[in-house]
Design an enzyme around this catalytic site. Structure first.
Site, PDB file in Angstrom:
ATOM      1  N   VAL A  52       0.807  -1.229   0.000  1.00 61.70           N
ATOM      2  CA  VAL A  52       0.000   0.000   0.000  1.00 61.70           C
ATOM      3  C   VAL A  52       0.836   1.274   0.000  1.00 61.70           C
ATOM      4  O   VAL A  52       0.272   2.362  -0.034  1.00 61.70           O
ATOM      5  CB  VAL A  52      -0.956   0.038   1.211  1.00 61.70           C
ATOM      6  CG1 VAL A  52      -2.040  -1.006   1.069  1.00 61.70           C
ATOM      7  CG2 VAL A  52      -0.204  -0.098   2.519  1.00 61.70           C
ATOM      8  N   TYR A  53       2.142   1.167   0.033  1.00 58.37           N
ATOM      9  CA  TYR A  53       2.945   2.392   0.012  1.00 58.37           C
ATOM     10  C   TYR A  53       2.754   3.101  -1.321  1.00 58.37           C
ATOM     11  O   TYR A  53       3.149   2.601  -2.379  1.00 58.37           O
ATOM     12  CB  TYR A  53       4.426   2.078   0.224  1.00 58.37           C
ATOM     13  CG  TYR A  53       4.795   1.676   1.632  1.00 58.37           C
ATOM     14  CD1 TYR A  53       3.895   1.787   2.682  1.00 58.37           C
ATOM     15  CD2 TYR A  53       6.064   1.172   1.924  1.00 58.37           C
ATOM     16  CE1 TYR A  53       4.241   1.415   3.974  1.00 58.37           C
ATOM     17  CE2 TYR A  53       6.417   0.806   3.213  1.00 58.37           C
ATOM     18  CZ  TYR A  53       5.499   0.917   4.229  1.00 58.37           C
ATOM     19  OH  TYR A  53       5.849   0.552   5.507  1.00 58.37           O
TER      20      TYR A  53
END
Length: 325
Positions: A52-53
């Site tokens: 999710v970065y």
């Protein structure tokens, strides 16, 4: 750079890990390549990211550097799953379907056929832990994952997952836990570290510099080019700007002056050499920041200074963490 054993396993990693949360936002692909090359040249091996970065851009940039720029076997590649990525039944969470979908997508973005350390990014209270652990077993037995870990688990969650794995004779025992840990955030000493110690998990501290506050850069305001000045990261930094923090930062600065080094080096050396810690995860945005971080490799805190920092940052333990008299 010293190499350390990660938990109760045969995996050895550098005692500093390179975090990539800023890749794709504050750090572009060219600067990421420079960072990775400098880190490897200094003896670093452990690279940490998450699905999710920056909507997967962190993994994509890292994947673009593997092969032509960096040999895959030179890295210990760690990523995470569980956090919500998309809408739909398999877009997040720790169900079997969501985890294996996330693994497939991470392998594609990372341009690799396996992940060295796959970590559960958070506890999922809506999924039975047995289902989550079975998905980890599948990932390991398929050859797509070598080792497994957890992140942001509380003490009871850590103990529950590790004990259940043991009871199920899992082929993929947890070997690490990644949690926030620094002179400003020592809450994990109450229950998480005792649980991790008992179950043989190595500690990978994130935000070991107190989200940047321990470097001293915020003592006289907020620099315009700092994370604390950005809309995205300002709340993240403000969390640690308190009166207690100011006292600890002053103690770190005093220690740094006495040792002829930087507050950054003092704060990083303190957490790096704590019991159970294997590799703090540092989030350098550029090579200049990385150089300052790598300078801490030569620093070992004298016992008197370590004791003084322990005292000024100590947390209060109460029953049942502290036994009755």
């Amino acid at each position: 750079m010293e190499q350390r054993q990660l938990g109760r396993s045969g995996l050895r990693v550098s005692r500093t890990a390179l975090g990539t949360m800023s890749w794709g936002r504050d750090t572009d692909a060219d600067e990421a390549a420079n960072l990775l090359l400098a880190f490897l040249e200094a003896g670093g091996t452990l690279i940490d990211t998450a699905d999710v970065y920056n909507d997967g851009l962190s993994e994509e940039i890292l994947g673009s550097l593997l092969g032509d720029t960096i040999p895959r076997h030179d890295l210990v590649l760690a990523t995470k799953a569980v956090a919500r990525r998309t809408e739909g039944p398999f877009g997040g969470g720790a169900s079997r379907g969501a985890l294996l979908t996330a693994l497939h997508d991470s392998l594609r973005r990372l341009n690799t056929d396996h992940i060295d350390l796959w970590q559960l990014h958070a506890w999922d209270s809506s999924t039975p832990i047995e289902e989550t652990l079975a998905a980890l077993d599948t990932a390991v037995t398929s050859g797509k994952v070598r080792y497994t870990g957890i992140s942001n688990y509380s003490g009871w969650q850590t103990a529950t997952a590790a004990a259940r794995q043991h009871a199920l004779h899992s082929p993929a025992p947890l070997i690490s836990t990644q949690v926030e840990y620094s002179l400003l955030e020592r809450g994990v000493e109450r229950e998480v570290i005792p649980a991790a110690t008992h179950h043989g998990l190595g500690l990978l501290p994130w935000a070991p510099l107190g989200r940047g506050v321990l470097t001293g850069k915020y003592r006289n305001g907020t620099p315009a080019d700092s994370r604390g000045a950005s809309p995205h990261y300002a709340p993240y930094v403000e969390h640690h700007r308190t009166e207690r923090t100011a006292r600890i930062v002053q103690a770190v600065a005093t220690a740094a002056d006495g040792l002829g080094t930087s507050p950054l080096a003092v704060a990083l050396a303190w957490v790096r050499d704590r019991p159970l810690v294997v590799a703090p995860v540092i989030g350098a945005r550029d090579t200049a920041q990385l150089a300052g971080i790598l300078a801490a490799e030569d620093l070992t805190l004298p016992p008197a200074i370590r004791a003084a920092l322990d005292d000024v940052s100590a947390i209060e333990l109460s029953y049942p963490e502290r036994p009755l008299p």
